[in-house]
Design an enzyme around this catalytic site. Structure first.
Site, PDB file in Angstrom:
ATOM      1  N   ASP A  70       9.773   5.116 -31.464  1.00 22.35           N
ATOM      2  CA  ASP A  70       8.868   4.319 -30.628  1.00 22.35           C
ATOM      3  C   ASP A  70       7.890   5.206 -29.861  1.00 22.35           C
ATOM      4  O   ASP A  70       6.969   4.716 -29.222  1.00 22.35           O
ATOM      5  CB  ASP A  70       9.675   3.486 -29.628  1.00 22.35           C
ATOM      6  CG  ASP A  70       9.712   2.020 -30.021  1.00 22.35           C
ATOM      7  OD1 ASP A  70       8.883   1.615 -30.858  1.00 22.35           O
ATOM      8  OD2 ASP A  70      10.572   1.290 -29.501  1.00 22.35           O
ATOM      9  N   LYS A 125      11.975  -7.012 -37.674  1.00 28.43           N
ATOM     10  CA  LYS A 125      12.049  -5.585 -38.013  1.00 28.43           C
ATOM     11  C   LYS A 125      13.106  -5.350 -39.081  1.00 28.43           C
ATOM     12  O   LYS A 125      12.888  -4.598 -40.022  1.00 28.43           O
ATOM     13  CB  LYS A 125      12.416  -4.763 -36.769  1.00 28.43           C
ATOM     14  CG  LYS A 125      11.295  -4.579 -35.786  1.00 28.43           C
ATOM     15  CD  LYS A 125      11.814  -3.951 -34.515  1.00 28.43           C
ATOM     16  CE  LYS A 125      10.757  -3.951 -33.443  1.00 28.43           C
ATOM     17  NZ  LYS A 125      11.258  -3.594 -32.123  1.00 28.43           N
ATOM     18  N   GLN A 131      15.340  -1.923 -27.889  1.00 28.78           N
ATOM     19  CA  GLN A 131      14.437  -3.058 -27.705  1.00 28.78           C
ATOM     20  C   GLN A 131      14.224  -3.329 -26.216  1.00 28.78           C
ATOM     21  O   GLN A 131      15.184  -3.514 -25.469  1.00 28.78           O
ATOM     22  CB  GLN A 131      15.016  -4.300 -28.416  1.00 28.78           C
ATOM     23  CG  GLN A 131      14.138  -5.522 -28.332  1.00 28.78           C
ATOM     24  CD  GLN A 131      12.779  -5.320 -29.010  1.00 28.78           C
ATOM     25  OE1 GLN A 131      12.699  -4.773 -30.105  1.00 28.78           O
ATOM     26  NE2 GLN A 131      11.711  -5.747 -28.349  1.00 28.78           N
TER      27      GLN A 131
END
Ligand code: NAD
Length: 306
Positions: A120, A53, A97
């Site tokens: 997200d 990422k 994460q």
């Protein structure tokens, strides 16, 4: 001959588009999109994912910083970092994460991210908006699955999409996304899970089968039929003594038995994985655009086969 739906070229087109829009945003509004990633502990798969990422963000001109915290981090310490990043104007998106170490409550941490920075799309407000058909941030993997299908020319309109898996990250938001009365969706959606009685009986009826079960070989050749398009979301590390790393990556679909029987299939690795990262960049751009009221859209779909 089965068609292999590679995610790489599609993801690259989206990342290039995002890169161009990032430059425009800088020139016209003096804003550089920023993504803060929080990584707790040393889960090897998560570390690889966060590194990928970071690289993709830098290539697209997005500011990125990873806040790497030890596995022993307490819930309070993690929430403090989230609160600080919520107020940090350099970052338009915050990514926690997952999975977190078991002593941390994922739901509490996800709920602490400000919905306007929840790139997200996992915050209950963003999930609720998706459920109501007013999406703000669509979770990256479901959005990537949708884009992958559309870029390869597979309309979802009126199709029977069978999703194998009901997680909050993939299965459920994908179902909500594809059943919307909206362009690129409007599908008839069936969600299968561990309580489904006759999985093969359902998967054989799919026009499009999306598999996100987290187990290798969940779908095998006798569970599909010819016209189906299969999207394999799974990423599993299976031991492999022939590989230098000692493992290889495999999806949730038994590729060798399924591929010869279906119209098209996405590979693992190289299918949905790159799409997830591309959509993360897009959501970060979108969050930055919101702050200045600038428009933000995905690139137009290619005409004909990409
Ligand atoms: P999860 O474990 O949270 O959920 C799995 C779901 O599958 C559950 O709802 C369960 O009910 C269902 N399931 C499991 N076995 C089943 C079976 N035999 N029949 C029917 N349903 C079954 O997993 P997740 O977070 O949704 O992830 C799923 C997979 O996708 C994992 O392999 C994960 O690594 C991968 N993943 C990939 C990406 C990507 O970018 N490609 C992103 C997220 C997750």
């Amino acid at each position: 001959m089965v068609r292999i739906l590679q995610g790489g070229p599609v993801a690259e087109a989206i990342r290039t588009h995002v890169g161009r829009k990032v430059k425009q945003l800088q020139q016209q509004h003096g804003v550089t999109p920023g993504l803060a990633a929080i990584l707790v502990g040393d889960n090897p798969a998560s570390s690889v994912y966060v590194r990928n990422k970071e690289r993709a963000c830098r290539q697209a001109g997005i500011l990125t910083e990873t806040f790497h915290m030890p596995a022993s981090t307490s819930q309070g310490e993690l929430l403090q970092v989230v609160a600080r990043l919520n107020d940090d104007l350099r970052f338009h998106g915050i990514l926690v994460q997952l999975p977190l170490p078991p002593h941390l409550e994922e739901a509490t941490v996800i709920n602490a991210v400000h919905p306007s920075k929840d790139i997200d799309g996992l915050h209950p407000i963003n999930m609720g908006r998706l459920a109501k058909g007013e999406p703000a941030f669509v979770p990256c993997t479901p959005a990537g699955v949708q884009q992958l299908l559309l870029w390869y020319g597979y309309s979802l309109e009126g199709k029977h999409v069978v999703i194998c898996g009901r997680s909050n990250i993939v299965g459920k938001p994908l179902a909500l996304l594809l059943l919307q009365k909206a362009p690129g969706a409007n599908a008839t959606v069936t969600v299968c899970h561990t309580g489904t009685v006759d999985l093969a009986g359902v998967t054989r009826q799919a026009d499009i089968l999306v598999v996100a079960a987290g187990r290798p070989n969940t779908i095998t050749g006798e569970m599909v039929q010819e016209p189906t398009v299969v999207i394999d979301v799974g990423i599993n590390r299976v031991p492999d003594t022939a590989s230098e790393r000692g493992y290889r990556l495999t999806g949730d679909v038994d590729f060798d038995s399924v591929a010869p029987k279906v119209q098209a299939i996405s590979p693992v690795p190289g299918g949905v994985g790159p799409m997830t990262i591309a959509m993360l960049l897009f959501n970060t751009l979108k969050a930055a655009c919101h702050t200045v009221g600038a428009p933000c859209s995905l690139p137009p779909l290619p005409k004909g086969d990409p």
